[in-house]
Scaffold this active site. Sequence first.
Site, mmCIF file in Angstrom:
data_model
loop_
_atom_site.group_PDB
_atom_site.id
_atom_site.type_symbol
_atom_site.label_atom_id
_atom_site.label_comp_id
_atom_site.label_asym_id
_atom_site.label_seq_id
_atom_site.Cartn_x
_atom_site.Cartn_y
_atom_site.Cartn_z
ATOM 1 N N GLU A 49 16.646 -19.257 -6.595
ATOM 2 C CA GLU A 49 16.114 -18.000 -6.767
ATOM 3 C C GLU A 49 15.543 -17.931 -8.350
ATOM 4 O O GLU A 49 14.773 -17.484 -8.516
ATOM 5 C CB GLU A 49 17.536 -17.191 -6.662
ATOM 6 C CG GLU A 49 17.091 -15.666 -7.503
ATOM 7 C CD GLU A 49 16.171 -14.769 -6.752
ATOM 8 O OE1 GLU A 49 15.568 -15.330 -5.819
ATOM 9 O OE2 GLU A 49 15.876 -13.863 -7.210
ATOM 10 N N TRP A 92 -2.833 -2.990 -1.611
ATOM 11 C CA TRP A 92 -2.457 -4.156 -1.603
ATOM 12 C C TRP A 92 -3.362 -4.765 -0.643
ATOM 13 O O TRP A 92 -3.162 -4.627 0.650
ATOM 14 C CB TRP A 92 -0.970 -4.577 -1.437
ATOM 15 C CG TRP A 92 -0.585 -5.863 -1.556
ATOM 16 C CD1 TRP A 92 -0.135 -6.544 -2.774
ATOM 17 C CD2 TRP A 92 -0.297 -6.654 -0.487
ATOM 18 N NE1 TRP A 92 0.213 -7.833 -2.643
ATOM 19 C CE2 TRP A 92 -0.021 -8.129 -0.962
ATOM 20 C CE3 TRP A 92 -0.455 -6.888 1.017
ATOM 21 C CZ2 TRP A 92 0.499 -9.049 -0.214
ATOM 22 C CZ3 TRP A 92 -0.109 -8.098 1.529
ATOM 23 C CH2 TRP A 92 0.225 -8.996 1.008
ATOM 24 N N CYS A 144 0.870 -1.270 -0.158
ATOM 25 C CA CYS A 144 0.120 -0.028 -0.205
ATOM 26 C C CYS A 144 0.932 1.308 -0.036
ATOM 27 O O CYS A 144 1.758 1.172 0.841
ATOM 28 C CB CYS A 144 -0.831 0.289 1.063
ATOM 29 S SG CYS A 144 -2.148 -1.276 1.216
ATOM 30 N N ARG A 178 4.083 -0.561 -4.784
ATOM 31 C CA ARG A 178 3.564 -0.837 -3.300
ATOM 32 C C ARG A 178 2.418 -1.621 -3.228
ATOM 33 O O ARG A 178 1.891 -2.414 -2.225
ATOM 34 C CB ARG A 178 3.729 0.147 -2.402
ATOM 35 C CG ARG A 178 4.692 1.080 -2.342
ATOM 36 C CD ARG A 178 4.770 2.318 -1.383
ATOM 37 N NE ARG A 178 4.743 1.776 -0.153
ATOM 38 C CZ ARG A 178 5.744 1.598 0.729
ATOM 39 N NH1 ARG A 178 6.951 1.729 0.254
ATOM 40 N NH2 ARG A 178 5.745 1.054 2.004
ATOM 41 N N LYS A 234 11.840 -16.638 -9.243
ATOM 42 C CA LYS A 234 11.394 -15.794 -10.181
ATOM 43 C C LYS A 234 10.555 -15.992 -11.043
ATOM 44 O O LYS A 234 9.661 -15.122 -11.585
ATOM 45 C CB LYS A 234 13.057 -15.397 -10.857
ATOM 46 C CG LYS A 234 13.432 -14.224 -11.048
ATOM 47 C CD LYS A 234 13.845 -13.060 -10.202
ATOM 48 C CE LYS A 234 13.041 -13.027 -9.080
ATOM 49 N NZ LYS A 234 13.592 -12.242 -8.145
ATOM 50 N N HIS A 248 14.079 -37.920 -3.734
ATOM 51 C CA HIS A 248 13.415 -38.407 -2.504
ATOM 52 C C HIS A 248 12.149 -37.935 -2.507
ATOM 53 O O HIS A 248 11.372 -37.603 -1.615
ATOM 54 C CB HIS A 248 14.021 -37.622 -1.224
ATOM 55 C CG HIS A 248 15.535 -38.229 -1.121
ATOM 56 N ND1 HIS A 248 15.782 -39.570 -0.623
ATOM 57 C CD2 HIS A 248 16.785 -37.794 -1.499
ATOM 58 C CE1 HIS A 248 17.138 -39.785 -0.798
ATOM 59 N NE2 HIS A 248 17.838 -38.629 -0.991
ATOM 60 N N GLU A 266 6.897 -16.113 -9.729
ATOM 61 C CA GLU A 266 6.255 -15.068 -9.248
ATOM 62 C C GLU A 266 5.907 -13.956 -10.297
ATOM 63 O O GLU A 266 4.616 -13.387 -10.370
ATOM 64 C CB GLU A 266 7.071 -14.077 -8.315
ATOM 65 C CG GLU A 266 8.307 -13.281 -8.968
ATOM 66 C CD GLU A 266 8.832 -12.558 -7.945
ATOM 67 O OE1 GLU A 266 10.232 -12.275 -7.840
ATOM 68 O OE2 GLU A 266 8.336 -11.897 -7.038
ATOM 69 N N LYS A 318 6.090 -4.499 -4.058
ATOM 70 C CA LYS A 318 7.605 -4.569 -4.073
ATOM 71 C C LYS A 318 7.980 -4.523 -2.348
ATOM 72 O O LYS A 318 9.164 -5.183 -2.237
ATOM 73 C CB LYS A 318 8.095 -3.350 -4.725
ATOM 74 C CG LYS A 318 9.501 -3.297 -4.748
ATOM 75 C CD LYS A 318 10.277 -4.043 -5.611
ATOM 76 C CE LYS A 318 11.696 -3.996 -5.941
ATOM 77 N NZ LYS A 318 12.088 -5.227 -6.440
ATOM 78 N N ASN A 364 -1.657 2.461 5.688
ATOM 79 C CA ASN A 364 -0.979 1.043 5.239
ATOM 80 C C ASN A 364 -0.481 0.373 6.476
ATOM 81 O O ASN A 364 -0.050 0.916 7.416
ATOM 82 C CB ASN A 364 0.427 1.739 4.588
ATOM 83 C CG ASN A 364 1.508 0.780 4.118
ATOM 84 O OD1 ASN A 364 1.011 -0.522 4.223
ATOM 85 N ND2 ASN A 364 2.566 1.177 4.393
ATOM 86 N N GLY A 365 -0.771 -0.865 6.572
ATOM 87 C CA GLY A 365 -0.419 -1.590 7.692
ATOM 88 C C GLY A 365 -1.458 -2.615 8.219
ATOM 89 O O GLY A 365 -2.349 -2.965 7.190
HETATM 90 O O1 M6R Z 1 12.717 -5.552 0.226
HETATM 91 P P1 M6R Z 1 13.330 -6.935 0.809
HETATM 92 O O2 M6R Z 1 14.466 -7.460 -0.102
HETATM 93 O O3 M6R Z 1 13.075 -6.980 2.268
HETATM 94 O O4 M6R Z 1 11.953 -7.987 0.003
HETATM 95 C C1 M6R Z 1 12.080 -9.323 0.284
HETATM 96 C C2 M6R Z 1 11.097 -9.985 -0.375
HETATM 97 O O5 M6R Z 1 9.678 -9.517 -0.279
HETATM 98 C C3 M6R Z 1 11.319 -9.838 -2.013
HETATM 99 O O6 M6R Z 1 12.679 -10.320 -2.268
HETATM 100 C C4 M6R Z 1 10.413 -10.822 -2.906
HETATM 101 O O7 M6R Z 1 10.501 -12.287 -2.858
HETATM 102 C C5 M6R Z 1 10.644 -10.405 -4.449
HETATM 103 N N1 M6R Z 1 9.174 -10.085 -5.071
HETATM 104 C C6 M6R Z 1 11.230 -11.499 -5.021
HETATM 105 O O8 M6R Z 1 11.519 -11.223 -6.563
#
Ligand code: M6R
Length: 590
Positions: free
Chosen positions: A463, A71, A2, A27, A467, A486, A470, A585, A95-96
């Site tokens: 990772e 969000w 948010c 956000r 990627k 396994h 998401e 983000k 926000n929160g």
């Molecule tokens: O701002 P941060 O690095 O603390 O964020 C952590 C995760 O929310 C962030 O890395 C998230 O997993 C990304 N969307 C991955 O691409």
Amino acid sequence: MCGIVGYIGKAPAAPILLDGLKKLEYRGYDSAGVAVLHEGKLSVVRKKGRVKELEGCLEPTGSVGIGHTRWATHGEPSERNAHPHVYGKFAVVHNGILENYHALKRECEERGEEFLSETDSETVAHLLSFYYEGDALSALQKTTARLKGSYALAVLCTDHPDSLFLAREKSPLIAGVGEEGLYAASDVPALAGKCHLLYSLSDGELAELTRKSLRFFRGGEEIEKLPLCVETMGDIPEKGGYAHYMRKEMGEIGSAIANSLVDFASEERFFDFNRVLCQTEYIQIVACGTAYHSGIAAKYAIESLARIPVDVTVASEYRYCDPIIRAGTLVIAVSQSGETADTIAAARLAKERGATVAAVTNVPYSSLTEISDFVLETRAGREIGVAATKSFNAQLALLYSLAAELARTRGRGGNFQALRLIPALSERVLSEAEGIKNFALGIAGAKSAYFIGRGADYCAALEGSLKLKEISYLPSEGYPAGELKHGTLALIEKGTPVVAILTQSALAEKTMNSVSEVYARGGKVLLVTSLPEYTDRKEVEESILLPRCEEVFSPILSVIPLQMLAYYTALARGNDPDKPRNLAKSVTVE
Ligand code: M6R
């Protein structure tokens, strides 16, 4: 998560609020709204969807207002759950998460008050009305005293057309002073170019912005605050000719790495930190998502180069595993944004238990830096794409520098030379990685995908998988190659895409055994390797050849084609890679 904005000044509020919301859209982007106060009346517009839905619908007059891009946490994304929420004389954006809102809402309903949304946030407008006796600031003080959880609030009151009120607890909130008026926002870039002075509210603080003044309060008393010194983060960057921020930001990986390599030994600003490093006997890394994967890569590097034990824990779990801090424990909290609520909570707990806490972050004025003993800044530049790319490579550059320094202080050499070669190598990988487009087209229709690797390659597998899932929404898993047999091997069938990462020469044959097991079940293998002798193997459908680098540092390069794979798969599936569904983000709720 948010974004909130506020404005009070000489100019019409609506276009300023809209501009700020667009800059905060990373956000959250499931609904948006604006309230403008004009001649004692609130004009509120709320829309499901992105900020642009508000265009053309806003009240053109009125020079005080608040806005929100959402969000969803409580209540589905919809117009009625969008902010601002209005009750009586008050309009509120939040926000929160309010953890005690059920009890507060019940209390309001028992007074006969009707709620129009399913949100926790609407409760704030009700409480403000309840406590209001002509003094809106005092009502805000009494209201926030009742709230448990996290909040950044911006509030308008129809009785106070020349004031905008703010409150913060565990959610970021900035106030700014500019030529045209006073501003509020969740993050600095929304105010870039508008303000010459910026202030970050701390937890428990309130503010009143009028057309002429900005006052801060804590515990009912007015307080003095120093402005932020913000050199590094300017306005939201343009896409620079790229279709998406994500692809543009991948193009900046080389400079992000080069700028984030640190020579701890020779830089004076690390003098005190170096003393801590010399005394460090045990390291705990806490982080979420991509930053957690950086932590895993750092574990491999620190343990192998410096022989110091490292544990990496997902920040949201750290609090519940009753962490043990003994003398000589350094806790490293890794967070691109520095605003991730789980990571901040973990760092706080570590501090309470006596650990020295170092923040690795891309935002030097963030909430995480406020509570950390040391700040190790990655210099990736602002990252807008929700999927982290260059910030991951930058975190690895910094954490590998740390591993090298820890090794040096233990008389084990440092491998700095190897690190300095990486920026140029990453540029080579980037141009090669475009070749992954075909494989991306080939897997776009798959049911699921798997990423495997051993040792440091396991981190790249994790990772790569995150990627892909998401932004393409293709179910995917990252696995240690040896673990596949396994259980997960049961899911491999004809055509299942499997990406194998192979850069650790001592482990290569073993990982190739896993590749053979996949091939035998009809899996379609993409090999990402720095070992050319494996690219021609019959089990390999396609391969990307990486340049050699110090093997323990290889995830910083091998992840690049995986980021590219996710990008092109997302495009092939018709998704916007910059704004994946349901994500934001900056995750400022626990
Ligand atoms: O701002 P941060 O690095 O603390 O964020 C952590 C995760 O929310 C962030 O890395 C998230 O997993 C990304 N969307 C991955 O691409």
